[in-house]
Write an enzyme that holds these catalytic residues in place. Structure first.
Site, PDB file in Angstrom:
ATOM      1  N   LYS A 131       0.805  -1.228   0.000  1.00 47.71           N
ATOM      2  CA  LYS A 131       0.000   0.000   0.000  1.00 47.71           C
ATOM      3  C   LYS A 131       0.837   1.276   0.000  1.00 47.71           C
ATOM      4  O   LYS A 131       0.440   2.287  -0.562  1.00 47.71           O
ATOM      5  CB  LYS A 131      -0.962   0.005   1.189  1.00 47.71           C
ATOM      6  CG  LYS A 131      -2.122  -0.952   1.009  1.00 47.71           C
ATOM      7  CD  LYS A 131      -3.198  -0.711   2.055  1.00 47.71           C
ATOM      8  CE  LYS A 131      -4.435  -1.551   1.788  1.00 47.71           C
ATOM      9  NZ  LYS A 131      -4.228  -2.986   2.138  1.00 47.71           N
TER      10      LYS A 131
ATOM     11  N   GLU B  84      -9.902   7.044   3.878  1.00 50.27           N
ATOM     12  CA  GLU B  84     -10.808   6.197   4.643  1.00 50.27           C
ATOM     13  C   GLU B  84     -10.099   4.862   4.821  1.00 50.27           C
ATOM     14  O   GLU B  84      -9.229   4.502   4.028  1.00 50.27           O
ATOM     15  CB  GLU B  84     -12.149   6.031   3.933  1.00 50.27           C
ATOM     16  CG  GLU B  84     -12.241   4.906   2.952  1.00 50.27           C
ATOM     17  CD  GLU B  84     -11.342   5.111   1.744  1.00 50.27           C
ATOM     18  OE1 GLU B  84     -10.709   4.129   1.347  1.00 50.27           O
ATOM     19  OE2 GLU B  84     -11.264   6.219   1.211  1.00 50.27           O
TER      20      GLU B  84
ATOM     21  N   SER C 121       1.700  -9.856  -0.980  1.00 55.90           N
ATOM     22  CA  SER C 121       1.348  -8.433  -0.831  1.00 55.90           C
ATOM     23  C   SER C 121       1.726  -7.842   0.522  1.00 55.90           C
ATOM     24  O   SER C 121       1.974  -6.643   0.622  1.00 55.90           O
ATOM     25  CB  SER C 121      -0.146  -8.249  -1.089  1.00 55.90           C
ATOM     26  OG  SER C 121      -0.918  -9.094  -0.244  1.00 55.90           O
TER      27      SER C 121
HETATM   28  C1  PLP Z   1      -5.046  -4.031   1.642  1.00 51.55           C
HETATM   29  C2  PLP Z   1      -4.351  -5.280   1.365  1.00 51.55           C
HETATM   30  C3  PLP Z   1      -4.733  -6.122   0.296  1.00 51.55           C
HETATM   31  C4  PLP Z   1      -5.940  -5.887  -0.556  1.00 51.55           C
HETATM   32  O1  PLP Z   1      -5.930  -4.709  -1.299  1.00 51.55           O
HETATM   33  P1  PLP Z   1      -5.718  -4.684  -2.867  1.00 51.55           P
HETATM   34  O2  PLP Z   1      -6.033  -3.278  -3.219  1.00 51.55           O
HETATM   35  O3  PLP Z   1      -6.660  -5.659  -3.486  1.00 51.55           O
HETATM   36  O4  PLP Z   1      -4.312  -5.031  -3.125  1.00 51.55           O
HETATM   37  C5  PLP Z   1      -3.963  -7.246   0.035  1.00 51.55           C
HETATM   38  N1  PLP Z   1      -2.896  -7.560   0.798  1.00 51.55           N
HETATM   39  C6  PLP Z   1      -2.515  -6.786   1.831  1.00 51.55           C
HETATM   40  C7  PLP Z   1      -1.327  -7.201   2.627  1.00 51.55           C
HETATM   41  C8  PLP Z   1      -3.220  -5.622   2.150  1.00 51.55           C
HETATM   42  O5  PLP Z   1      -2.822  -4.876   3.194  1.00 51.55           O
END
Ligand code: PLP
Length: 393
Positions: free
Chosen positions: A83, A105, A372
């Protein structure tokens, strides 16, 4: 610039916001053409976020599942997930536009923490809107945001969750856009946000493509990412979209199972509709009311999906599948035990499907999974889940 992806996307907002979006679009298109801006963005990604992230060859996983599995380690970024890539980009744009205040938000709190982090870095005034329910259940993230100097506003309306916090943030923005920038945390919202978020997350596949070519001397066969709103997935797909030999797969949260109705798979059973300024696949009841999503992973618990993913699904360029809470939690354990990496529960959804897919592939094929985020934020949820106590999302 095209405001639609096929029939998805657009700008479904109050008339009073149209000029603001136009101003944002113009500023963004100029910024990404500006070498100085892109160099500054690259500087912070390297020196502050800690990029580039490794493309890690997971040897033991590969041996176990029968194909070469590489992990794109977004979990190693500052603040623990992808993010921050997007937040840095949007805040630099806000600065360039002369906006001194930012609003955001947040549901689980991850985007709120990333935004508060960036706002501290660039010395901007930051307010984060959060549903009252979420304020209560994400107390630690509320505290983190406050430590970083942000103000957290508890929103009491509707279901007291992310959907309502988003409506409140949009309302506030319409009144204060003169000096305030609205930072959106996923590839959703009215144009130009989905495109902006994609460009600021593109770095994931830019690096991964170069890294796999260096290690394997050819493109991957399969690329997999989890999908909440779709920002890590669109960033992971972006540089492979024009390589037809690369199979792109997004994994949504199936919660307790698609058939139970308790899930977050907007593309499995959702229908096109409008929410938060965009047209896309959404979870809706028979009358078109948006339904609450359900997943053990707070970050995938969103009733819609970014419009470009809706388009990629319909066009067939990418496919979208889902993984249940249980499948994700089992995959999380496997990654911990075989590679010594505790993934975020969101990322574990991508892993769950990746392991299934790997069994259908050959030993010399390759797959990249977007990791992610890291799982430190999730250890309480994991502990409760394996103790049979359920969870509160
Ligand atoms: C917020 C988040 C997501 C989901 O958000 P996307 O916009 O779909 O990427 C996925 N993995 C992690 C670790 C997150 O913090």
């Amino acid at each position: 610039m095209e405001r639609y992806y096929g029939s998805y996307g657009g700008q479904f907002v109050a008339e009073s916001l149209m000029n603001t979006l136009k101003e944002l679009e113009t500023a963004f298109e100029q910024a990404i053409q500006d070498k100085g801006f892109m160099e500054e963005y690259a500087y912070y990604l390297k020196e502050y976020v800690g990029r580039e992230t490794p493309l890690y060859y997971a040897k033991r996983l590969s041996e176990r599942f029968g194909t070469k599995i590489y992990l794109k380690r977004e979990d190693l970024n500052h603040t623990g997930a992808h993010k921050i890539n997007n937040v840095i980009g949007q805040l630099l744009l806000a600065k360039r536009m002369g906006k001194k205040k930012v609003i955001a938000e947040t549901g689980a709190g991850q985007h709120g923490v990333a935004t508060a982090t960036g706002a501290a870095l660039f010395q901007m005034d930051c307010t984060v809107y959060m549903g009252k329910e979420d304020v209560a259940r994400q107390a630690l993230n509320v505290f983190r945001m406050e430590m970083l100097g942000a103000k957290v506003v508890s929103v009491e309306s509707g279901s007291n969750t992310l959907k309502d916090a988003t409506n409140e943030a949009i309302r506030t923005w319409a009144k204060t856009a003169e000096d305030t920038f609205y930072v959106i945390g996923s590839a959703v919202g009215p144009h130009p946000y989905p495109r902006m978020v994609k460009e600021f997350q593109r770095i994931i596949s830019k690096e991964a493509r170069a890294q796999i070519l260096e290690k394997e001397h050819r493109l991957p066969d399969v690329v997999i990412a989890c999908v909440g709103g779709g920002s890590n997935a669109i960033g992971m797909f972006a540089e492979f979209l024009d390589d037809p030999s690369v199979e792109l797969i997004g994994v949504e949260a199936a919660g307790l199972g698609i058939e139970t109705g308790q899930h977050a798979s907007a593309m499995a059973l959702g229908k096109p509709g409008t929410l938060h300024g965009m047209k896309s696949y959404l979870l809706q009841d028979q009358d078109g009311n948006v339904q609450l999503a359900h997943s053990i992973s707070a970050g995938l618990d969103y009733p819609g999906v970014g419009p470009e993913h809706a388009y990629l699904k319909d066009s067939g360029r990418a496919s979208y599948v889902s993984a249940t809470d249980k499948e994700a939690m089992d995959a999380l354990k496997v990654l911990c035990e075989t590679e010594g990496i505790i993934p975020a529960i969101e990322s574990a959804h991508a892993l769950a499907y990746a392991f299934k897919k790997a069994r259908t592939m050959t030993q010399d094929q390759t797959m990249i999974v977007c990791l992610s985020g890291r799982g430190d934020k999730d250890v309480n949820t994991v502990a409760d889940y394996f103790a049979g106590k359920g969870y509160m999302n």
